[in-house]
Design a protein around this motif. Structure first.
Motif, short mmCIF file in Angstrom:
data_model
loop_
_atom_site.label_atom_id
_atom_site.label_comp_id
_atom_site.label_asym_id
_atom_site.label_seq_id
_atom_site.Cartn_x
_atom_site.Cartn_y
_atom_site.Cartn_z
N GLY A 1 0.76 -1.22 0.09
CA GLY A 1 -0.09 -0.01 0.13
C GLY A 1 0.84 1.18 0.09
O GLY A 1 2.05 1.29 0.05
N ARG A 2 0.10 2.38 0.05
CA ARG A 2 0.71 3.67 0.06
C ARG A 2 1.00 4.17 1.28
O ARG A 2 0.48 4.02 2.24
CB ARG A 2 -0.06 4.53 -0.78
N LYS A 3 2.43 4.75 1.40
CA LYS A 3 3.02 5.35 2.49
C LYS A 3 3.24 6.68 2.23
O LYS A 3 3.50 7.04 1.26
CB LYS A 3 4.13 4.60 3.26
N TYR A 4 3.35 7.27 3.56
CA TYR A 4 3.82 8.93 3.32
C TYR A 4 4.84 9.48 4.37
O TYR A 4 4.75 9.05 5.52
CB TYR A 4 2.49 9.84 3.59
N ARG A 5 5.69 10.32 3.66
CA ARG A 5 6.78 10.72 4.52
C ARG A 5 6.91 11.99 3.82
O ARG A 5 7.46 12.35 2.90
CB ARG A 5 7.85 10.00 4.47
N ASP A 6 6.74 13.22 4.89
CA ASP A 6 7.15 14.59 4.29
C ASP A 6 8.64 14.72 4.50
O ASP A 6 9.05 15.42 5.27
CB ASP A 6 6.33 15.48 5.36
N GLU A 7 9.27 14.20 3.29
CA GLU A 7 10.49 14.52 2.96
C GLU A 7 10.94 15.94 3.22
O GLU A 7 10.19 16.69 2.26
CB GLU A 7 10.96 13.68 1.80
N LEU B 1 13.00 6.98 -5.54
CA LEU B 1 13.81 6.72 -4.74
C LEU B 1 13.72 7.09 -3.38
O LEU B 1 14.02 6.76 -2.13
CB LEU B 1 15.38 6.75 -5.27
N ARG B 2 13.30 8.63 -3.40
CA ARG B 2 13.23 9.25 -2.07
C ARG B 2 12.17 10.10 -2.39
O ARG B 2 12.07 11.43 -2.68
CB ARG B 2 14.43 10.12 -1.84
N SER B 3 10.84 9.81 -2.12
CA SER B 3 9.78 10.54 -2.38
C SER B 3 8.74 10.87 -1.23
O SER B 3 8.91 10.17 -0.33
CB SER B 3 8.73 9.93 -3.53
N ARG B 4 7.76 11.42 -1.33
CA ARG B 4 6.85 11.84 -0.11
C ARG B 4 5.70 10.77 -0.05
O ARG B 4 5.03 10.68 0.90
CB ARG B 4 6.45 13.47 -0.31
N GLU B 5 5.41 10.34 -1.30
CA GLU B 5 4.39 9.05 -1.31
C GLU B 5 5.07 8.00 -2.08
O GLU B 5 5.21 8.10 -3.05
CB GLU B 5 3.19 9.62 -1.86
N PHE B 6 4.98 6.90 -1.43
CA PHE B 6 5.54 5.65 -1.92
C PHE B 6 4.70 4.22 -1.80
O PHE B 6 3.91 4.26 -0.66
CB PHE B 6 6.98 5.59 -1.50
N LEU B 7 5.13 3.44 -2.53
CA LEU B 7 4.45 2.13 -2.25
C LEU B 7 5.55 1.18 -1.67
O LEU B 7 6.40 1.11 -1.91
CB LEU B 7 4.12 1.61 -3.53
N MET B 8 4.92 0.62 -0.51
CA MET B 8 5.66 -0.54 0.16
C MET B 8 4.88 -1.63 0.32
O MET B 8 3.56 -1.73 0.47
CB MET B 8 6.11 0.04 1.60
N LYS B 9 5.66 -2.80 0.75
CA LYS B 9 5.25 -4.11 1.28
C LYS B 9 5.60 -4.17 2.58
O LYS B 9 6.77 -4.17 2.86
CB LYS B 9 5.78 -5.17 0.47
N ASP B 10 4.56 -4.22 3.44
CA ASP B 10 4.83 -4.54 4.96
C ASP B 10 4.26 -5.94 5.21
O ASP B 10 3.17 -6.38 5.06
CB ASP B 10 4.10 -3.64 5.93
N LEU B 11 5.22 -6.85 5.68
CA LEU B 11 4.80 -8.01 6.44
C LEU B 11 4.82 -7.82 7.75
O LEU B 11 5.94 -7.46 8.44
CB LEU B 11 5.69 -9.16 5.95
N TYR B 12 3.78 -8.23 8.71
CA TYR B 12 3.74 -8.32 9.99
C TYR B 12 3.66 -9.84 10.83
O TYR B 12 2.65 -10.14 10.04
CB TYR B 12 2.73 -7.38 10.87
N THR B 13 4.44 -10.08 11.35
CA THR B 13 4.37 -11.42 12.02
C THR B 13 4.10 -11.49 13.48
O THR B 13 4.70 -10.61 14.36
CB THR B 13 5.66 -12.18 11.77
N PHE B 14 3.37 -12.53 13.97
CA PHE B 14 3.00 -12.69 15.47
C PHE B 14 2.82 -13.75 15.82
O PHE B 14 2.72 -15.01 15.22
CB PHE B 14 1.65 -12.15 15.56
N ASP B 15 4.03 -14.09 16.98
CA ASP B 15 4.21 -15.61 17.43
C ASP B 15 4.14 -15.36 19.03
O ASP B 15 4.20 -14.33 19.64
CB ASP B 15 5.60 -15.89 17.13
#
Length: 618
Positions: free
Chosen positions: A181-187, A195-209
């Motif tokens: 999904g889209r992420k946001y960082r006020d660079e 490579l260094r933008s204010r809106e970018f697409l990332m894959k996040d995997l969250y694991t729970f054990d």
């Protein structure tokens, strides 16, 4: 996907769909009118460029054109605002193929895909003490009820809250959830395109054990999946030991692509498997410069001083190092390991120090001495220390209460190396290795978070005591106990990979792509001898090509030289030219692969085999 009814009257829409028997994307045109498409087109196993939008023309190449400029000129993307970009059809195909590749490896480790909201609550971030610590890069906003919100740069708080409300039993674990999904960082200074933008697409995997042992096993599974993913992209990546930074946890690794435009420095040994980013890297004893007296010769060497300040502006920092080096050589990561509250983001920290007009009481002054200066310098500094020497000019000494400390070794009584690692420094892990410093772009990052988020957000689970490895009770007991979930966070920069790969493989003619994420596998360009015979070419082409290949036919009314230049710029892996040999009995095709410097003349009956052989190397 919602299907349109036959009675709807909407404009035609280009829809991308996945073939069931392959990992390729094919483009089809959906019409809502009653007039059907021509029958041959319905059966074609390729895409016509005349029906695929690629904005061309109007942008002239420059001598210093970088890969980002090529992405724009080739029609992959356009800038909307500073650090914000629109993905056009070509760029969207690359993005979708990369997402499909990520999906494949996430599914291999049993991860389920979710889609979290981009809007998060500031109150939630306060619970984990990250709201202020994250700094001004957070996009903050309020709704009409003045409830403080933010555009999420990461989703640890949201996913932990979601899981804490839905998972109560250890039988639901391990749980692996990911999103793209889209992420946001006020660079403060967006640069280098995606490579260094204010809106970018990332894959996040969250694991729970439910246990540390299980969480570490999950961590290694994810690392192995990441390696397989980057192997398929055929990129020369480095896996570096890394600091966990603002995310948290005590174990993390970064995945880097070496490139001169990188903003990170990755340190590796030429003899052993030591690889670390600059934040975590250390070096063995470094030979002293000929102009610098030895540490214990009795001579007092000449020194320079680098100045810094803490985030609360009350701790002043003097870093003393040999005069043969410059401020650029100072390693701020090494200083932060000694003084974690250091604010390393300031270009001119002196302006925040006490002045004659604005004195501040109870200032703490810390002097940190590099080991190269030796004990004679440290002793002389302590013996002859006076505030006029230790403080910058303009400081109001008379009105300021100052506590002065001197740091000459680490907590483990190790010498302090306060300068950045350089090529040729000794490896800290083996006796014979030399270190190499490489500029690199970070493509992915894995973190073992432990209970960094599950504790404050109360993500607890009921577990039999005998399943917890640090349990002191008998292993046979079935008593239930409440524990905080052990978490992991594993990211991949989707839009960043696109920019990094474009830069890594581009040449003077244009872009190049690995087969795994190329917008199309093959472009077919009819020669001048076939102008005006588009339907005949397309019919024979459809009968000659494997439907698993992602093929594009350039049937635009442009000149042959223009089409060839455009194909090189876009960076299709394989170019098939239907020239004069196409008129022969064997229908000879010219097959070009610029990355492999390959040009072959192949009969159409052998075309598919030859193309697959080339693609397997890309």
């Amino acid at each position: 996907m919602m299907l349109l009814s036959q009675t709807s009257r909407r404009p035609q829409t280009l829809v991308f769909q996945l073939r069931a028997n392959s990992t390729r994307l094919s483009s089809t045109v959906r019409h809502s009118s009653t007039k059907p498409l021509p029958e041959p087109y319905e059966q074609e196993g390729f895409t016509r460029l005349s029906r695929f939008w690629i904005p061309t023309g109007g942008i002239t190449a420059t001598k210093s054109e970088d890969a980002h400029a090529k992405l724009i000129r080739a029609g992959y993307l356009r800038q909307s605002h500073a650090g914000i970009f629109h993905m056009l059809p070509l760029g969207h195909r690359v993005q979708e193929k990369l997402e499909m590749l990520i999906d494949k490896y996430m599914h291999q480790i049993g991860a389920s895909k979710v889609s979290l909201s981009s809007i998060s609550s500031q109150a939630l971030w306060q619970q984990t003490n990250r709201l202020e610590g994250y700094g001004p890069e957070l996009f903050r906003l309020t709704d009409r009820k003045d409830i403080p919100l933010l555009l999420a740069p990461t989703h640890e708080e949201e996913i932990t809250t979601l899981v804490s409300k839905t998972v109560k039993s250890y039988k639901s674990l391990p749980l692996r959830l990911y999103q793209i999904g889209r992420k946001y960082r006020d660079e403060i200074r967006p640069r280098q395109g995606v490579l260094r933008s204010r809106e970018f697409l990332m894959k996040d995997l969250y694991t729970f054990d439910y246990s540390i042992q299980s969480a570490l096993s999950t961590y290694e599974e994810v690392r192995a999946a990441y390696s397989r993913l980057f192997d398929e992209l055929k990129l020369p990546y480095l896996v570096a030991e890394a600091s966990s930074g603002d995310i948290g946890g005590d174990l993390s690794h970064e995945y880097h692509l070496p490139t001169p435009i990188g903003e990170d420095n990755v340190i590796s040994c030429n003899s052993c498997d030591y690889v670390a980013n600059e934040e975590l890297a250390t070096a063995g004893p470094i030979p002293l410069d000929d102009t610098t007296p030895g540490p214990d010769t009795g001579d007092v060497p000449t020194a320079n001083v680098w100045r810094g300040i803490s985030k609360d502006r009350l701790t002043l920092v003097n870093v003393w190092y040999p005069a043969s080096f410059s401020d650029d050589s100072v390693n701020t990561y090494a200083i932060k390991s000694i003084l974690p509250e250091l604010d390393a983001s300031l270009n001119n920290p002196i302006q925040y120090w006490p002045s004659s007009s604005e004195p501040k009481p109870h200032v703490h002054l810390v002097n940190i001495v590099d080991y190269r200066l030796g004990s004679p310098f440290s002793n002389a500094l302590k013996t002859n220390a006076n505030l006029e020497v230790l403080l910058p000019s303009g400081t109001n000494v008379g009105l300021t209460t100052i506590t002065t400390d001197f740091v000459v070794s680490s907590k483990d009584d190790e010498p302090l190396n306060l300068l950045r690692i350089q090529d040729g420094d000794n490896c800290p892990r083996c006796s014979s290795g030399k270190l190499k410093v490489q500029k690199a772009v970070e493509l992915g990052h894995t973190f073992h978070l432990g209970t960094r988020y599950s504790d404050p957000l109360e993500a607890h689970v009921q577990v039999p005591s005998n399943l917890i490895e640090d349990n002191t009770e008998s292993k046979s007991t079935k008593k239930m106990t409440t524990v905080s979930m052990q978490m992991g966070c594993h990211g991949i920069g989707v839009s960043r990979i696109i920019g990094a790969v474009a830069d890594h493989l581009a040449d003077e003619k244009g872009l190049n792509w690995p087969r795994a994420i190329a917008p199309f596998d093959v472009i077919v360009i009819p020669g001048k001898n076939l102008e005006g015979d588009g339907e005949g070419v397309s019919h024979e082409l459809a009968n000659s090509l494997d439907t698993k290949l992602d093929v594009l036919l350039d049937d635009r009314p442009e000149s042959f030289p223009w089409k060839m230049r455009d194909a090189d710029l876009v960076g299709y892996p394989i170019i098939v030219i239907l020239g004069r040999g196409w008129d022969s009995h064997d229908k000879i095709c010219e097959v070009q692969c610029r990355r492999l410097s390959s040009v072959e003349h192949v009969p159409v009956r052998s075309l598919v085999t030859h193309v697959y052989n080339l693609l397997g190397q890309l």
